[in-house]
Design an enzyme around this catalytic site. Structure first.
Site, PDB file in Angstrom:
ATOM      1  CE  LYS A  52      41.402  -3.708  32.784  1.00  0.00           C
ATOM      2  NZ  LYS A  52      42.335  -4.486  31.924  1.00  0.00           N
ATOM      3  CG  ASP A  53      37.223  -3.399  36.131  1.00  0.00           C
ATOM      4  OD1 ASP A  53      37.475  -3.791  34.979  1.00  0.00           O
ATOM      5  OD2 ASP A  53      37.759  -3.875  37.154  1.00  0.00           O
ATOM      6  NE  ARG A 109      41.332  -3.317  25.142  1.00  0.00           N
ATOM      7  CZ  ARG A 109      42.587  -3.683  25.374  1.00  0.00           C
ATOM      8  NH1 ARG A 109      43.525  -3.431  24.476  1.00  0.00           N
ATOM      9  NH2 ARG A 109      42.905  -4.309  26.493  1.00  0.00           N
ATOM     10  NE  ARG A 110      44.366  -7.011  26.956  1.00  0.00           N
ATOM     11  CZ  ARG A 110      44.156  -7.173  28.240  1.00  0.00           C
ATOM     12  NH1 ARG A 110      43.545  -8.267  28.686  1.00  0.00           N
ATOM     13  NH2 ARG A 110      44.547  -6.253  29.108  1.00  0.00           N
ATOM     14  NE  ARG A 170      36.348 -13.547  33.752  1.00  0.00           N
ATOM     15  CZ  ARG A 170      35.246 -13.650  34.493  1.00  0.00           C
ATOM     16  NH1 ARG A 170      34.143 -14.142  33.975  1.00  0.00           N
ATOM     17  NH2 ARG A 170      35.251 -13.289  35.760  1.00  0.00           N
ATOM     18  NE  ARG A 196      42.950 -13.201  33.425  1.00  0.00           N
ATOM     19  CZ  ARG A 196      42.221 -12.319  32.750  1.00  0.00           C
ATOM     20  NH1 ARG A 196      42.760 -11.637  31.764  1.00  0.00           N
ATOM     21  NH2 ARG A 196      40.970 -12.119  33.053  1.00  0.00           N
ATOM     22  CB  CYS A 225      33.227  -5.134  28.442  1.00  0.00           C
ATOM     23  SG  CYS A 225      32.067  -6.498  28.648  1.00  0.00           S
TER      24      CYS A 225
END
Length: 314
Positions: free
Chosen positions: A77-78, A125-126, A143, A149, A237
């Site tokens: 996805k990166d 997106r989230r 981040r 996190r 992104c």
């Protein structure tokens, strides 16, 4: 063989898994080589302001082209959706579960979090899809690596964080998940849960060896469809776009397998969303993604996708 990896626990773990497969299936000695990326050194700025998810990729690609490493392992996805001169996407191994996951205090699910609860994520997106659920949550930016996190929840700084389930699975931390989010609620990022194995395009023998040893054709078709959609939408992104392709047997016997692709584009605040789907033969995975993206553009998806870029420029 030298396998390039970022320095985070997740990156080293998944690169180590790939290195072990290379050693086993190609019969070579393998060494992990750590490469520092801008995305690793700058843990405070939003990814969009650093140039997008590609900040995790460029340093590894530079190391490949310099000859410092022979293979690079990325979270797929990166990867930017465009091709990169001199670099080949040699193999895409079998995909982990691509869904997003919630880690919340007291074992709570999204629906159980009281209105006003603070949920952290660094993904537009989230953010948009959370807002679209209308749960009355306060959504804040985030981040840092997985431990950072998770520590935000453990310390009580936030009530929950949303992460890719695949990352937690790869570092054996599935026990912390309080809810795996149904794609009906939250479609993942294109390519989420998959790995990308790159090498120099000129190393034709190595490209062939890696593909034969590591490639999963169903995963490749699924992510090809997702990335074709993202590329055709011209979304990066900063755009609230989710997509998930799945491969299943065709309805008619003898027709082989088909790709079924679901996608969503949203306004940044989740106030407007466009959900569409398409399907087609496995061999036409890229065309399925391109066709669905074009249908969405024809219905006005560009206005939703361009809004984050306009806000960032302002």
């Amino acid at each position: 063989m030298r396998v390039g990896t970022r320095r985070s626990l997740l990156a080293r773990t998944q690169s180590g898994q790939v290195a072990a497969l290379i050693a086993e299936r190609l019969g070579v000695e393998v060494e992990l080589v750590e490469v520092v990326t801008e995305g690793d050194t700058n843990q405070t700025s939003a990814l969009a302001s650093l140039g997008g998810t590609g900040v995790f990729v460029s340093a590894l690609r530079d190391a490949l082209l310099r000859g410092d490493v022979d293979v690079a392992v990325h979270s797929l996805k990166d990867l930017p959706t465009g091709s990169f001169d001199g670099i080949a996407l040699a193999a895409v191994p079998p995909r982990e579960d691509p869904r997003d996951a919630l880690v919340a205090r007291d074992g709570l699910t999204l629906g159980e979090l009281p209105a006003g609860s603070v949920v952290a994520t660094g993904s537009p997106r989230r953010v948009a899809q959370l807002a679209a659920l209308g749960l009355g949550l306060e959504i804040v930016g985030l981040r840092g690596n997985i431990d950072t996190r998770l520590g935000k929840v453990a310390s009580g700084e936030v009530d929950g964080v949303i992460l890719a389930r695949a990352g937690l699975a790869r570092i054996d931390r599935l026990d912390v998940i309080t809810e795996t989010l149904d794609p009906i609620q939250m479609l993942p990022a294109p390519g989420q849960g998959a790995l990308a194995i790159e090498c120099r395009a000129a190393d034709a023998v190595l490209v062939s060896q890696l593909r034969e040893a590591l490639e999963d054709p169903f995963t490749r078709a699924a992510v090809d469809a997702e990335r074709a959609l993202l590329r055709t939408l011209e979304a990066g992104c900063a755009a609230p776009v989710g997509a998930l392709a799945e491969v299943a047997e065709a309805d008619e016997p003898g027709d082989g397998h088909q790709v079924w692709l679901r996608a969503v584009a949203l306004a940044p605040d989740g106030g407007v969303e466009m959900r569409r789907s398409a399907s087609g033969p496995l061999a036409d995975a890229v065309a399925v993604g391109e066709r669905l993206a074009q249908d969405m553009l024809d219905e006005g998806a560009a206005r939703l996708i361009e809004e984050p870029a306009r806000k960032q420029q302002a």
